[in-house]
Write a protein that holds these residues in place. Sequence first.
Motif, PDB file in Angstrom:
ATOM      1  N   UNK A 192       0.824  -1.207   0.000  1.00 45.69           N
ATOM      2  CA  UNK A 192       0.000   0.000   0.000  1.00 45.69           C
ATOM      3  C   UNK A 192       0.857   1.255   0.000  1.00 45.69           C
ATOM      4  N   UNK A 193       1.875   1.288   0.848  1.00 39.98           N
ATOM      5  CA  UNK A 193       2.698   2.489   0.950  1.00 39.98           C
ATOM      6  C   UNK A 193       3.557   2.683  -0.295  1.00 39.98           C
ATOM      7  N   UNK A 197       2.489   7.592  -6.147  1.00 40.57           N
ATOM      8  CA  UNK A 197       1.342   8.369  -6.614  1.00 40.57           C
ATOM      9  C   UNK A 197       1.634   9.864  -6.506  1.00 40.57           C
ATOM     10  N   UNK A 198       0.686  10.660  -6.967  1.00 39.82           N
ATOM     11  CA  UNK A 198       0.859  12.120  -6.854  1.00 39.82           C
ATOM     12  C   UNK A 198       0.820  12.575  -5.400  1.00 39.82           C
ATOM     13  N   UNK A 199       0.350  11.713  -4.493  1.00 39.55           N
ATOM     14  CA  UNK A 199       0.294  12.069  -3.077  1.00 39.55           C
ATOM     15  C   UNK A 199       1.571  11.701  -2.318  1.00 39.55           C
ATOM     16  N   UNK A 200       2.467  11.011  -2.973  1.00 45.00           N
ATOM     17  CA  UNK A 200       3.710  10.640  -2.316  1.00 45.00           C
ATOM     18  C   UNK A 200       4.622  11.843  -2.119  1.00 45.00           C
ATOM     19  N   UNK A 201       5.562  11.715  -1.194  1.00 48.57           N
ATOM     20  CA  UNK A 201       6.484  12.818  -0.910  1.00 48.57           C
ATOM     21  C   UNK A 201       7.783  12.258  -0.339  1.00 48.57           C
ATOM     22  N   UNK A 202       8.769  13.126  -0.183  1.00 46.79           N
ATOM     23  CA  UNK A 202      10.004  12.714   0.496  1.00 46.79           C
ATOM     24  C   UNK A 202       9.659  12.148   1.869  1.00 46.79           C
ATOM     25  N   UNK A 203       8.709  12.782   2.553  1.00 51.34           N
ATOM     26  CA  UNK A 203       8.360  12.362   3.896  1.00 51.34           C
ATOM     27  C   UNK A 203       7.694  10.994   3.903  1.00 51.34           C
ATOM     28  N   UNK A 204       6.665  10.765   3.060  1.00 49.45           N
ATOM     29  CA  UNK A 204       5.995   9.467   3.084  1.00 49.45           C
ATOM     30  C   UNK A 204       6.960   8.352   2.714  1.00 49.45           C
TER      31      UNK A 204
END
Length: 321
Positions: A204-205, A211-218
């Motif tokens: 899932x992660x 995805x467009x919602x991903x980031x360096x933080x996630x």
Amino acid sequence: MSSPKIGWVGMGRMGYPMAERLVDAGYDVYVWNRTRSKAEPLAAKGATLVDSPRDLAEVDILGTMVSTGQDVEQVYFGENGVLSGDKTPKIFLDCSSIADHQSAAIRARLAERGAELIASPVSGNGKCVKAGKLSAVASGPRGAFEKVRPVIAAMAANGVSYVGEGELARFCKIAHNVFLGVVTQNLAEITILAEKAGIPRSAFLDFMNNSVMGSIFTRYKTNAFVNLDWTTTFTPGLLRKDLDLGLSSARDLGVPMPVTAATREALQAHFGAATLKDDPDAYLQKDFAALLETVALAAGIELESENSPYPTGLELPQAAE
């Protein structure tokens, strides 16, 4: 200021690697830390250790990375503080996360000594510093900022944003950490939702990160969520402090922040859940990503590590053979 002499206070999870980058950049760095042994490895790299903050009074730039506004005040104005004698550094560079009103009061007291304050809190953790992914925001007199910009950039290789005079950088950092709390809480919730539906956390992660919602933080928190690695980068207590600062500022400025308020209450549940642990105090010193366990507890799930290492994106480059 061609080659400033830099004083540094704070050898914690963030302060040590930040000071280390200054030493590696070739600056003449003088360091004080309450626990001297934490600074000794930096001395082996070329920093000079001093016996008290007072011994830093003749540096050009005095940098601090400590936990609270009270800590900053103690370093500057306390017994044997930097300003306990007659000498005064020209520029104080504070990278701590403190309230705007505390910063304003400190700025006024420094002005009485003819010194200027640049507030420059940062975004990232110790691994971000080492990987060159730390970023910073700064506010204060523009002229003083231009003098310390190279110093900040040496620590925050991912960029330095100047946002204006006074305490505006403090508001930026408060807003940043509010977002940090909201994102982490919601990421924990949707990860548990997916797991209860039968989806491995790693799968899932990985989808979320790509995805467009991903980031360096996630991405760099994924390994913690997947493998239940609560190695501390930032504690729940510090996050709670920052959410409270955000809500206090919102009340002062008349800004409704219902999502932040809900996140603050969800975070408080983590402190209650900690009482179920064998050593609650030690558990609350673990990383705030352990919020995942509290969400899982409320969902009736007992988490297990998936034993599936996931790249954080903060891995240090390998030296060429």
